[in-house]
Structure formats: structure tokens, C-alpha cells
Design a protein around this motif. Structure first.
Motif, PDB file in Angstrom:
ATOM      1  N   TRP A 162      -0.892  -1.748  -4.741  1.00 53.49           N
ATOM      2  CA  TRP A 162      -1.908  -2.584  -3.793  1.00 53.49           C
ATOM      3  C   TRP A 162      -3.286  -2.514  -3.927  1.00 53.49           C
ATOM      4  O   TRP A 162      -3.342  -0.486  -3.916  1.00 53.49           O
ATOM      5  CB  TRP A 162      -2.311  -2.148  -2.161  1.00 53.49           C
ATOM      6  CG  TRP A 162      -2.712  -3.949  -1.276  1.00 53.49           C
ATOM      7  CD1 TRP A 162      -4.381  -3.181  -1.405  1.00 53.49           C
ATOM      8  CD2 TRP A 162      -3.058  -4.770  -1.558  1.00 53.49           C
ATOM      9  NE1 TRP A 162      -4.852  -4.545  -0.811  1.00 53.49           N
ATOM     10  CE2 TRP A 162      -4.166  -5.578  -1.359  1.00 53.49           C
ATOM     11  CE3 TRP A 162      -2.339  -6.036  -2.046  1.00 53.49           C
ATOM     12  CZ2 TRP A 162      -4.500  -6.781  -1.036  1.00 53.49           C
ATOM     13  CZ3 TRP A 162      -2.668  -7.232  -1.712  1.00 53.49           C
ATOM     14  CH2 TRP A 162      -3.778  -7.799  -0.942  1.00 53.49           C
TER      15      TRP A 162
ATOM     16  N   GLU B 189       2.074   1.795  -3.877  1.00 53.69           N
ATOM     17  CA  GLU B 189       0.951   2.287  -3.957  1.00 53.69           C
ATOM     18  C   GLU B 189       0.893   1.681  -5.435  1.00 53.69           C
ATOM     19  O   GLU B 189       0.485   1.288  -6.282  1.00 53.69           O
ATOM     20  CB  GLU B 189       0.451   3.806  -5.027  1.00 53.69           C
ATOM     21  CG  GLU B 189       0.767   4.674  -3.822  1.00 53.69           C
ATOM     22  CD  GLU B 189       1.446   6.420  -4.428  1.00 53.69           C
ATOM     23  OE1 GLU B 189       2.097   6.243  -5.755  1.00 53.69           O
ATOM     24  OE2 GLU B 189       1.527   6.630  -3.535  1.00 53.69           O
TER      25      GLU B 189
ATOM     26  N   GLU C 120       0.864  -1.494   0.069  1.00 58.06           N
ATOM     27  CA  GLU C 120       0.298  -0.106  -0.114  1.00 58.06           C
ATOM     28  C   GLU C 120       0.995   1.430   0.489  1.00 58.06           C
ATOM     29  O   GLU C 120       1.156   2.253  -0.921  1.00 58.06           O
ATOM     30  CB  GLU C 120      -0.475  -0.173   1.139  1.00 58.06           C
ATOM     31  CG  GLU C 120      -2.457  -1.048   1.174  1.00 58.06           C
ATOM     32  CD  GLU C 120      -3.589  -1.063   2.402  1.00 58.06           C
ATOM     33  OE1 GLU C 120      -3.007  -0.374   3.525  1.00 58.06           O
ATOM     34  OE2 GLU C 120      -3.349  -2.009   2.212  1.00 58.06           O
TER      35      GLU C 120
END
Length: 156
Positions: free
Chosen positions: A105, A103, A100
Motif C-alpha cells: 500500500w 508493504e 499494508e
């Protein structure tokens, strides 16, 4: 934190297949190819991992470490490494926190089904920890050679 070329790559700590927790900071002074992939033992991910394996020595000669990240467990990573003789660390991101942060996911679609998963991506981080190159939505064929060429031409 935003991922941006030319700034410090977000540091993190994840469990690795050597049984230790590792962070990007542990590799300061070396170039890093940090690649995110969806799942161990799948055709595309296996091809990519084996390509990194086959060019591992070339990356090593350029003072470059390869780190693979997926949401698979340490046990799955260890089986993947053993089956394909992978000479680099795989990192466990089961909670997808690092995915995450970077960036990668994303909402994915496959055969009409939507789910969250990793968008295959690669990041090159220089010896000072700065993000210098990224590839998103990576197509496996030829990618490792392209990453190696980038390191050769820009970080040596």
C-alpha cells in the motif's frame, strides 16, 4: 511485522469470492502465489488476471494455489471473475490492512495526482508458509510466466 524472504509469511484472514473467509493457513501444504493488484477491470490488472487464468492448470500441477488481492469489493471481484472466467479466488482487502502488512500500500502518482493504492506485487509462499520469493513494482508482461518458472525450478 516485516516482510522478509526466508521467514513465515504474515498470516491473514480475508473474505474471498467463494463467500468464505480464507487465511494463508488454510492453504498450508500447498505452494501459494499471492498477488496484489490495484483494481478489477482495468487493462493491466485484467491482463495479469487472464495470464494467471491461462497458466492456472500449470500452477495447479505444481501443487500451487493462486490468490489475488485488491481493495475492490466482493461484488466487483465476482463480476471480474465471471467476465473473465477466473478459476482462482480473489480476496477483498477494502480496508487495505493486508496490503499494508505486505508493504504494497503505497503513495502513487498518476498524471500529477498523488493517491494511496496498491503497488502491483507478487509473493511466493512455500508449503510450510515461508516467504521464498517476492516481486515488487511488477510489470505485467511476462510476469506470470516468470512466477511459474520460479515455482517449477524451486518448489517442486
Amino acid at each position: 511485522m516485516t516482510i522478509e524472504i526466508g521467514v513465515q509469511a504474515p498470516d491473514f484472514e480475508l473474505r474471498a469470492t467463494n463467500g468464505e473467509n480464507v487465511s494463508l493457513a488454510d492453504f498450508r501444504g500447498k505452494n501459494i502465489v499471492l498477488y496484489f493488484y490495484p483494481k478489477d477491470m482495468t487493462p493491466g490488472c485484467t491482463t495479469q488476471a487472464c495470464d494467471f487464468r491461462d497458466y492456472h492448470q500449470n500452477f495447479t500441477e505444481l501443487d500451487c494455489v493462486i490468490l489475488g488481492v485488491s481493495p475492490d469489493s466482493q461484488v466487483k471481484h465476482e463480476k471480474f471473475i465471471e467476465k473473465y472466467n477466473l478459476p482462482f479466488l480473489l480476496l477483498v482487502d477494502e480496508e487495505h490492512k493486508v496490503s499494508e502488512t505486505y508493504e504494497v500500500w503505497k503513495l502513487k502518482k498518476n498524471f500529477g495526482k498523488e493517491y494511496m493504492g496498491i503497488e502491483r506485487s507478487t509473493f511466493v509462499i512455500d508449503k510450510e508458509g515461508k516467504l521464498v520469493k517476492e516481486w515488487r513494482k511488477v510489470k505485467v508482461q511476462g510476469h506470470v510466466e516468470e512466477a511459474l518458472q520460479y515455482v517449477k525450478e524451486n518448489l517442486v
